[in-house]
Scaffold this motif. Structure first.
Motif, PDB file in Angstrom:
ATOM      1  N   PRO A  83       0.831  -1.180  -0.322  1.00 13.22           N
ATOM      2  CA  PRO A  83       0.068  -0.148   0.118  1.00 13.22           C
ATOM      3  C   PRO A  83       0.851   1.273  -0.027  1.00 13.22           C
ATOM      4  N   PHE A  84       2.134   1.153   0.466  1.00 10.93           N
ATOM      5  CA  PHE A  84       3.009   2.432   0.490  1.00 10.93           C
ATOM      6  C   PHE A  84       3.525   2.615  -0.659  1.00 10.93           C
ATOM      7  N   THR A  85       3.998   1.484  -1.782  1.00 14.76           N
ATOM      8  CA  THR A  85       4.808   1.947  -2.832  1.00 14.76           C
ATOM      9  C   THR A  85       3.744   2.013  -4.027  1.00 14.76           C
ATOM     10  N   HIS A  86       2.417   1.366  -3.923  1.00 15.41           N
ATOM     11  CA  HIS A  86       1.520   1.424  -5.027  1.00 15.41           C
ATOM     12  C   HIS A  86       0.302   2.502  -4.702  1.00 15.41           C
ATOM     13  N   GLY A  87       0.115   2.671  -3.518  1.00 14.67           N
ATOM     14  CA  GLY A  87      -1.049   3.639  -3.447  1.00 14.67           C
ATOM     15  C   GLY A  87      -1.982   2.845  -3.156  1.00 14.67           C
ATOM     16  N   SER A  88      -3.246   3.114  -2.275  1.00 14.32           N
ATOM     17  CA  SER A  88      -4.283   2.579  -1.790  1.00 14.32           C
ATOM     18  C   SER A  88      -4.973   2.021  -3.017  1.00 14.32           C
ATOM     19  N   ALA A  89      -5.182   2.803  -4.051  1.00 15.93           N
ATOM     20  CA  ALA A  89      -6.321   2.545  -5.204  1.00 15.93           C
ATOM     21  C   ALA A  89      -5.718   1.068  -6.077  1.00 15.93           C
ATOM     22  N   LEU A  90      -4.409   1.290  -6.185  1.00 11.46           N
ATOM     23  CA  LEU A  90      -3.611   0.007  -7.338  1.00 11.46           C
ATOM     24  C   LEU A  90      -3.698  -1.035  -6.193  1.00 11.46           C
ATOM     25  N   GLY A 143      -9.662  -3.544   8.213  1.00 14.35           N
ATOM     26  CA  GLY A 143      -9.055  -3.862   6.766  1.00 14.35           C
ATOM     27  C   GLY A 143      -7.400  -3.971   6.719  1.00 14.35           C
ATOM     28  N   ASP A 144      -6.830  -3.355   6.010  1.00 10.35           N
ATOM     29  CA  ASP A 144      -5.257  -3.371   5.943  1.00 10.35           C
ATOM     30  C   ASP A 144      -4.787  -2.234   6.791  1.00 10.35           C
ATOM     31  N   PHE A 145      -4.120  -2.674   7.735  1.00  9.42           N
ATOM     32  CA  PHE A 145      -3.587  -1.790   8.738  1.00  9.42           C
ATOM     33  C   PHE A 145      -3.073  -0.411   8.189  1.00  9.42           C
ATOM     34  N   PRO A 146      -2.402  -0.299   7.006  1.00 10.20           N
ATOM     35  CA  PRO A 146      -2.059   0.790   6.696  1.00 10.20           C
ATOM     36  C   PRO A 146      -3.124   1.740   5.917  1.00 10.20           C
ATOM     37  N   LEU A 147      -4.411   1.417   5.743  1.00  7.04           N
ATOM     38  CA  LEU A 147      -5.363   1.919   5.103  1.00  7.04           C
ATOM     39  C   LEU A 147      -6.582   2.190   5.919  1.00  7.04           C
ATOM     40  N   THR A 148      -6.220   1.739   7.217  1.00  8.54           N
ATOM     41  CA  THR A 148      -7.534   1.684   8.087  1.00  8.54           C
ATOM     42  C   THR A 148      -7.289   2.780   9.268  1.00  8.54           C
ATOM     43  N   GLY A 149      -7.998   3.743   9.278  1.00 10.14           N
ATOM     44  CA  GLY A 149      -7.901   4.587  10.599  1.00 10.14           C
ATOM     45  C   GLY A 149      -8.584   4.201  11.708  1.00 10.14           C
ATOM     46  N   ALA A 150      -8.019   4.599  13.014  1.00 11.36           N
ATOM     47  CA  ALA A 150      -8.612   4.296  14.354  1.00 11.36           C
ATOM     48  C   ALA A 150      -9.122   5.629  14.854  1.00 11.36           C
ATOM     49  N   ILE A 151     -10.146   5.292  15.644  1.00 14.70           N
ATOM     50  CA  ILE A 151     -10.704   6.684  16.095  1.00 14.70           C
ATOM     51  C   ILE A 151     -10.222   6.794  17.925  1.00 14.70           C
TER      52      ILE A 151
END
Lengths: 317, 502
Positions: free
Chosen positions: A117-124, A265-273
């Motif tokens: 997710p870091f190298t390709h961005g969340s969309a790709l 979901g994927d930890f780098p793309l999922t925000g906590a509150i």
């Protein structure tokens, strides 16, 4: 004809359990009806299992639908390799505890081409690891029906999706060529190669899910409850800082606070509150005064306008 | 959430405080099932605004969704609210065309109840979508523009809704602010509508003057503008509306699947489609006609002592009988119709229409079988009258048809039971759903028989009769037989009487 239950299948009914209110009972009945209908009509169903709260409810309903028998289809987890570690541990426990048939799939391209997710961005990243990964897994298994935990209240394009959502052999969803769905009569007729995604939770809302989890005492990944956890702030999201693969960017520091997750979901793309809700009652109390929808923590929904519809057309769940 | 989105959400919070109450209402345990309703009206009647208003005022719209909405709509109306229609039109194609093209489902709740709204388009060519939305609805909200009053389409919508079995109508006289809140205008429209509804046999009618745009008489009252209106708001009507129930009719269990987890257990799984059942009840398996008794009702949570319409259960019988998916287990003293020929009304849903003589798949409950549907007449939605038409029933057409089956079919009339009286037709070539239909009556073949045909009355022990009826030969000709169950004393009396007559 003897009608005793087979001993091995008999679980212990919770006789002291609070009965479901008529609202949740109606939703439960509808979901069980859909499970049984799909299991009876299709040759090779599978249940998409993402380890999250909706999947947990879905699994619970599947166990109810087929009791006293086993769940008559496998669970499929399309893993990206970037899930929270606690999710995987929880998943393995559940599979063992409930004696489930289980399949895990990770798109081999992820490793081969080092897709992150870091190298390709969340969309790709999502397109390759989730959408493409899901297609691979469904094709490999030859599944003609796949249960999913999607709800119509989640996102605008889902509001129009049928309970039996027809897919072409390429797994495409055409929102304009959906079959009309009347009463509770579902059309499960397909040609070879075509498939149906079935959504037993279509008519549930987020509040329903949480209340059902509470009344039915359904186990959840602990990440849903607040705890002192390390995190970094990035793009307005609170990212869990436990996985060594998370590299800090300039200016970022690991902070500590009482946080929890509304979706997983994927930890780098999922925000906590930020939250103090350490148990279900408190989570529901927070939810009932929440003014922000649960998908707010998901980066993938907002990549571009109409982004969920676009992903779905391409075969995303 | 991106930084800019956060900023927008924050901005929206401070910018229009009135639009976002600080806290959502606490959600109590619901003591009723969700009410399912359908909204009918055209784009011009303000239907999207009404639904948007319902979602907005019941706090079903979350801040980030609203922020996206504000970003997408770019401009707001003069009340400082976003364009609600954008909230509803989920698909890109629709946003581009500016119209709603399919059925969408919306969810909102009050302290008292939760609601599922089938949001369907009002254009004439989309009768099929309205029929789809109406099939599961308990109540229809019909929208009219207070300036124009009832239109031809109002009649059309009301007709389709009543045909699909909806017994409760709410007339929303919208844009009432634009006629100066004129009470006489409201009374006039209400009167006209009442006549229309009564002509369709609908008696539960509520008319409400409202402005969806201003939020008057939707969730909050409009007393400031129309002090003369003492009736309920739309939400109050919805909270008190009744949910249809099939509990007063005979027991029906369409069998979805047979559960055989081990050699010693056989259970029949399905959702109770009518009436109730308890252990000890005698039941008949249709279409075979075999008889058995219920020994257990099993669910995951407990072995139950009764089940009612709507319950998803597993039923265990006291003897080995041949039951498979598609069969219906019913109460012995209140049975549905079994036969090869039925009358029905249906809505044609696809471009190719319904073709006379063509063989379709019919699915009702869990049963699928071959059928031909021959059109007899078609409903003129403009006038509400039926005209004879035996040719093709075109898309969006509502027709009366004769259904002819190869094998016995099992139905109740739709009037009696909205589950066991409903069906869909599937095109065997495209696999698409081409019609939704409702059974009106069984066509009796007995009346076609010559009255001098030889008949035999037999009196048999019940178990022997059950075995005979379970045979293929009997089952194939069951339609030609009459059956009465009685005590041996009553049977011998009949034979005695018959002998005297001779």
């Amino acid at each position: 004809m003897p009608s005793t239950l087979p001993e091995t299948e008999l679980h212990n009914p919770q006789t002291t359990k609070t009965p479901l209110d008529p609202h949740l009972k109606a939703l439960e009945n509808e979901a069980i009806h859909i499970f049984r209908e799909v299991a009876a009509e299709f040759e090779k169903p599978v249940m998409l299992y993402s380890v999250g709260k909706d999947s947990s409810v879905l699994l619970h309903l599947a166990r109810k639908a087929f009791y006293p028998g086993r769940v008559p289809f496998p669970l499929l987890h399309v893993n990206t390799g970037w899930k929270f570690a606690e999710m995987i541990a929880f998943r393995n426990d559940i599979v063992k505890k409930y004696d489930l048939d289980f399949i895990e799939h990770i798109n081999p391209r992820g490793k081969a081409e080092n897709v992150t997710p870091f190298t390709h961005g969340s969309a790709l990243f999502t397109d390759i690891m989730k959408t493409e990964g899901l297609r691979q897994a469904l094709d490999a298994g030859g599944f003609d029906a796949a249960f999913g935990g999607a709800r119509r209240d989640e996102e605008a394009s889902r509001a129009k999706e049928r309970i039996y959502s027809f897919r072409t052999p390429e797994h495409r969803w055409d929102p304009r060529a959906q079959r009309p769905e009347l009463w509770n009569i579902y059309n499960g007729m397909i040609r070879k190669g075509e498939s149906v995604r079935a959504f037993p939770l279509s008519n549930w809302t987020e509040v329903d899910i949480w209340r059902y989890i509470q009344v039915e005492d359904i186990p959840l990944v602990p990440l849903y409850y607040a705890k002192e956890r390390p995190y970094v702030e990035r793009d307005g999201m609170m990212i869990l800082a436990e996985d060594p693969r998370l590299e800090l960017l300039p200016g970022e520091t690991v902070q500590h606070g009482s946080i929890r997750f509304r979706t997983l979901g994927d930890f780098p793309l999922t925000g906590a509150i930020p939250s103090q809700a350490t148990n279900l009652e408190e989570v529901i109390a927070e939810l009932e005064i929440a003014t922000v929808s649960e998908r707010q923590g998901r980066a993938i929904d907002r990549d571009q306008s109409g982004s969920m519809e676009k992903k779905k057309r391409e075969g995303y769940f | 959430m991106t930084v800019s989105a956060i900023a927008q959400a924050a901005e929206s919070k401070t910018g229009t405080v009135t639009a976002f109450p600080a806290a959502e209402a606490a959600r109590a345990v619901r003591d009723t099932r969700p009410l399912r309703l359908i909204t009918c009206g055209s784009v011009d009647d303000g239907k999207s605004t009404l639904i948007g208003r319902l979602l907005w005022d019941t706090k079903a719209v979350k801040e980030d969704q609203a922020a996206t909405l504000r970003r997408d709509s770019g401009k707001q109306n003069d009340l400082g609210l976003p364009d609600f229609a954008l909230l509803l039109d989920g698909l890109q194609a629709e946003r581009e065309q500016g119209i709603t093209i399919d059925v969408a489902y919306r969810y909102f709740a009050t302290d008292k109840r939760s609601f599922i709204v089938a949001d369907t388009p009002g254009h004439e060519q989309y009768t099929r979508n309205m029929a789809t939305g109406a099939s599961t609805a308990d109540l229809a909200v019909l929208l009219v523009d207070a300036r124009t009053g009832l239109l031809e389409q109002t009649r059309r919508h009301a007709t389709i809704a009543s045909l699909m079995g909806i017994k409760q109508f709410v007339l929303a006289v919208n844009k009432f602010d634009l006629v100066g809140y004129d009470r006489a205008r409201f009374d006039q429209i209400t009167h006209e509508f009442r006549e229309l509804a009564l002509s369709l046999g609908v008696r539960q009618i509520t008319a409400i003057p409202m402005s969806a745009l201003k939020g008057e008489n939707v969730v909050y009252d409009g007393k400031a503008s129309m002090p003369w209106y003492e009736g309920q708001t739309l939400v109050e009507v919805l909270e008190l509306a009744t949910v249809r129930s099939a509990q007063t009719v005979g027991f029906r269990l369409p069998v979805q699947r047979v559960s055989r987890p081990g050699e010693s257990f056989r259970g029949y799984q399905g959702t109770v489609a009518g009436g109730s059942v308890k252990p000890g009840d005698s039941v008949v398996i249709l279409p075979s006609g075999m008889v058995a008794n219920v020994t257990k009702i099993i669910t995951f949570d407990l072995v139950r002592n009764a089940a009612v319409a709507g319950d998803a259960i597993t039923l265990v019988l006291d003897r080995q009988v041949d039951v498979s998916r598609g069969d219906m287990i019913v109460s012995i003293d209140s049975q549905p119709q079994v036969g090869l020929d039925f009358d029905a009304q249906l809505v044609a849903l696809q471009a190719e229409g319904i073709q006379p003589g063509r063989r379709y798949w019919l699915k009702s409950g869990s049963r699928r079988q071959r059928v031909t549907a021959n059109p007899v007449s078609q409903l003129d939605l403009k006038t509400g009258s039926w005209t004879q038409r035996t040719g093709l029933l075109p898309m969006n057409g509502i027709g009366k048809v004769h259904l002819s089956f190869d094998e016995n079919a099992v139905f109740d009339a739709y009037e009696q039971n909205r589950t066991t009286g409903a069906f869909i037709l599937i095109d065997p070539d495209t696999n698409n759903t081409v019609a939704g239909g409702m059974i009106t009556a069984k066509r009796s073949s007995l009346t076609d028989l010559r009255s001098d045909e030889a008949r035999v009355i037999l009196s048999l022990p019940a178990d022997l009769a059950d075995q005979l009826m379970a045979t293929e030969l009997f089952s194939r000709r069951r339609d030609e037989t009459d059956l009465r169950r009685m005590t041996s004393g009553e049977a011998s009396q009949i034979f005695k009487d018959a002998a005297v007559d001779i």
